[in-house]
Design a protein around this motif. Structure first.
Motif, PDB file in Angstrom:
ATOM      1  N   GLY A  22       0.845  -1.192   0.000  1.00 23.04           N
ATOM      2  CA  GLY A  22       0.000   0.000   0.000  1.00 23.04           C
ATOM      3  C   GLY A  22       0.871   1.227   0.000  1.00 23.04           C
ATOM      4  N   ARG A  23       0.264   2.338  -0.402  1.00 26.11           N
ATOM      5  CA  ARG A  23       1.025   3.591  -0.487  1.00 26.11           C
ATOM      6  C   ARG A  23       1.349   4.129   0.908  1.00 26.11           C
ATOM      7  NH1 ARG A  23      -3.274   5.167  -4.386  1.00 26.11           N
ATOM      8  NH2 ARG A  23      -2.413   4.876  -6.453  1.00 26.11           N
ATOM      9  N   ASN A  24       2.140   5.204   0.949  1.00 23.30           N
ATOM     10  CA  ASN A  24       2.394   5.929   2.204  1.00 23.30           C
ATOM     11  C   ASN A  24       1.075   6.283   2.862  1.00 23.30           C
ATOM     12  OD1 ASN A  24       5.120   6.187   2.457  1.00 23.30           O
ATOM     13  ND2 ASN A  24       5.243   8.055   1.232  1.00 23.30           N
ATOM     14  N   ALA A  64      -1.198   4.311   3.986  1.00 28.07           N
ATOM     15  CA  ALA A  64      -2.291   3.350   3.774  1.00 28.07           C
ATOM     16  C   ALA A  64      -2.644   2.595   5.061  1.00 28.07           C
ATOM     17  CB  ALA A  64      -1.903   2.350   2.691  1.00 28.07           C
ATOM     18  N   GLY A  65      -1.679   2.502   5.981  1.00 27.79           N
ATOM     19  CA  GLY A  65      -1.945   1.825   7.261  1.00 27.79           C
ATOM     20  C   GLY A  65      -1.087   0.596   7.503  1.00 27.79           C
ATOM     21  N   LYS A  66      -0.011   0.442   6.749  1.00 32.22           N
ATOM     22  CA  LYS A  66       0.842  -0.758   6.892  1.00 32.22           C
ATOM     23  C   LYS A  66       1.505  -0.797   8.273  1.00 32.22           C
ATOM     24  CE  LYS A  66       3.384   0.413   3.306  1.00 32.22           C
ATOM     25  NZ  LYS A  66       2.745   1.709   3.002  1.00 32.22           N
ATOM     26  N   THR A  67       2.176   0.310   8.618  1.00 32.91           N
ATOM     27  CA  THR A  67       2.856   0.347   9.920  1.00 32.91           C
ATOM     28  C   THR A  67       1.837   0.190  11.049  1.00 32.91           C
ATOM     29  OG1 THR A  67       4.581   1.770   9.028  1.00 32.91           O
ATOM     30  CG2 THR A  67       4.330   1.776  11.413  1.00 32.91           C
ATOM     31  N   THR A  68       0.700   0.858  10.905  1.00 38.84           N
ATOM     32  CA  THR A  68      -0.327   0.766  11.951  1.00 38.84           C
ATOM     33  C   THR A  68      -0.802  -0.678  12.112  1.00 38.84           C
ATOM     34  OG1 THR A  68      -1.010   3.024  11.435  1.00 38.84           O
ATOM     35  CG2 THR A  68      -2.558   1.694  12.706  1.00 38.84           C
ATOM     36  N   THR A  69      -0.902  -1.416  10.999  1.00 36.03           N
ATOM     37  CA  THR A  69      -1.325  -2.820  11.094  1.00 36.03           C
ATOM     38  C   THR A  69      -0.306  -3.621  11.911  1.00 36.03           C
ATOM     39  OG1 THR A  69      -2.429  -2.666   8.957  1.00 36.03           O
ATOM     40  CG2 THR A  69      -1.935  -4.882   9.759  1.00 36.03           C
TER      41      THR A  69
HETATM   42  P1  ATP Z   1       4.232   4.794   5.621  1.00 36.06           P
HETATM   43  O1  ATP Z   1       4.858   4.089   4.486  1.00 36.06           O
HETATM   44  O2  ATP Z   1       4.182   6.283   5.408  1.00 36.06           O
HETATM   45  O3  ATP Z   1       4.719   4.385   6.971  1.00 36.06           O
HETATM   46  P2  ATP Z   1       1.878   3.279   6.211  1.00 36.06           P
HETATM   47  O4  ATP Z   1       1.080   2.554   5.192  1.00 36.06           O
HETATM   48  O5  ATP Z   1       2.768   2.484   7.075  1.00 36.06           O
HETATM   49  O6  ATP Z   1       2.696   4.399   5.491  1.00 36.06           O
HETATM   50  P3  ATP Z   1       0.776   4.308   8.627  1.00 36.06           P
HETATM   51  O7  ATP Z   1       2.089   4.830   9.127  1.00 36.06           O
HETATM   52  O8  ATP Z   1       0.230   3.100   9.244  1.00 36.06           O
HETATM   53  O9  ATP Z   1       0.848   4.114   7.065  1.00 36.06           O
HETATM   54  O10 ATP Z   1      -0.269   5.495   8.758  1.00 36.06           O
HETATM   55  C1  ATP Z   1      -1.671   5.320   8.514  1.00 36.06           C
HETATM   56  C2  ATP Z   1      -2.408   6.556   8.936  1.00 36.06           C
HETATM   57  O11 ATP Z   1      -2.316   6.711  10.351  1.00 36.06           O
HETATM   58  C3  ATP Z   1      -1.874   7.855   8.339  1.00 36.06           C
HETATM   59  O12 ATP Z   1      -2.973   8.648   7.990  1.00 36.06           O
HETATM   60  C4  ATP Z   1      -1.101   8.469   9.480  1.00 36.06           C
HETATM   61  O13 ATP Z   1      -1.124   9.868   9.388  1.00 36.06           O
HETATM   62  C5  ATP Z   1      -1.847   7.990  10.711  1.00 36.06           C
HETATM   63  N1  ATP Z   1      -0.962   7.828  11.890  1.00 36.06           N
HETATM   64  C6  ATP Z   1       0.124   7.035  11.962  1.00 36.06           C
HETATM   65  N2  ATP Z   1       0.702   7.112  13.170  1.00 36.06           N
HETATM   66  C7  ATP Z   1      -0.028   7.993  13.899  1.00 36.06           C
HETATM   67  C8  ATP Z   1       0.045   8.523  15.232  1.00 36.06           C
HETATM   68  N3  ATP Z   1       0.999   8.136  16.075  1.00 36.06           N
HETATM   69  N4  ATP Z   1      -0.900   9.409  15.603  1.00 36.06           N
HETATM   70  C9  ATP Z   1      -1.879   9.789  14.748  1.00 36.06           C
HETATM   71  N5  ATP Z   1      -2.019   9.330  13.485  1.00 36.06           N
HETATM   72  C10 ATP Z   1      -1.106   8.452  13.059  1.00 36.06           C
END
Ligand code: ATP
Length: 238
Positions: free
Chosen positions: A38-40, A42-47
């Motif tokens: 998924g793109r920047n 998208a929620g990968k790290t959050t998952t």
């Molecule tokens: P990346 O490649 O940028 O890490 P990602 O797919 O891993 O992208 P996440 O980092 O999971 O995406 O972010 C998903 C959403 O959650 C984004 O909209 C981000 O702004 C939000 N987010 C991430 N961490 C926090 C936080 N600590 N507090 C509030 N919002 C957050």
């Protein structure tokens, strides 16, 4: 089919009042490499952080080795044999490479697992072998990423969550990362790897899930994803 090692269902995650994940579902089988794409944003790290219990609030179900881990603390989840390698390399810069590895040492959770030792890891990461007595802070970013992975392996996990390992790393280290993932798979460690880089994911993973705005939009074989231009254009390409 083998029972999944990790089974995520109806996973929702929140940072403060903001909901980031919506009913996320996926599985990881023993010894499998699965890409979470998924793109920047998208929620990968959050998952990955939700699985480890590192977000403000989460709900749904995360079954790991037949046990519900949604209510557990991050260290309890790690002790069950789930390793997490964050994108920002968390190494101890004042310690040597070898000392960093010793910090991560933990006994295997299953009798059939061959324990990782620094010497066994040095065959997997030749750069670390050369630098074993050097201060970890003096290594390149890519080598520090390798060290973070190696230190996680010293905890003898049965599965690892690897957050964007190819991000910001020199191409030669990316090639080593690809070899390392293949070796780890051979040794039986299951890997969930978050990635934006489709060629990298296609080289290392068996299957892929694609996330967009905190929802799974695709799941299937990596080969089908390579062929599916519409999915790629909608959810992966910039
Ligand atoms: P990346 O490649 O940028 O890490 P990602 O797919 O891993 O992208 P996440 O980092 O999971 O995406 O972010 C998903 C959403 O959650 C984004 O909209 C981000 O702004 C939000 N987010 C991430 N961490 C926090 C936080 N600590 N507090 C509030 N919002 C957050």
């Amino acid at each position: 089919m083998t029972a999944p090692l990790l089974k995520v269902s109806g996973l929702e995650a929140f940072y403060g009042a903001a909901q980031i994940l919506f009913s996320v579902e996926f599985e990881l089988a023993p010894g499998e490499v699965v890409a979470l794409m998924g793109r920047n944003g998208a929620g990968k790290t959050t998952t990955l952080e939700s699985i480890m219990g590192l977000v403000d609030r989460r709900s749904g179900s995360v079954d790991f080795r037949g046990r519900e881990i949604i209510g557990l603390r991050p260290y309890e989840i790690a002790r069950l044999g789930l390793g997490f390698v964050p994108e920002d390399r968390r190494i101890f810069t004042d310690l040597t490479v070898l000392e960093n590895l010793e910090v991560g040492r933990r006994d295997p959770t299953s009798a059939t697992q061959e324990a990782w030792t620094p010497d066994r890891l040095f065959t997997l990461f030749p750069n670390l072998a050369e630098a074993r007595n050097r201060s970890a802070g003096r290594m390149s970013g890519g080598e520090q990423q390798m060290l973070t992975i190696a230190r996680t392996l010293m905890g003898n996990p049965v599965a690892i969550l690897l957050d964007e390992p190819s991000e910001g790393i020199a191409p030669i280290i990316v090639d080593q990362m690809i070899d390392m993932i293949a070796e780890l798979k051979n040794s039986g460690v299951a890997i969930l790897v978050s990635e934006q880089n489709l060629p990298f994911a296609a080289t290392v993973a068996d299957r892929a899930y694609v996330l967009d705005h905190g929802q799974i939009k695709y799941s299937g074989a990596i080969a089908s994803l390579l062929d599916d231009e519409e999915i790629r254009r909608s959810y992966l390409e910039l």
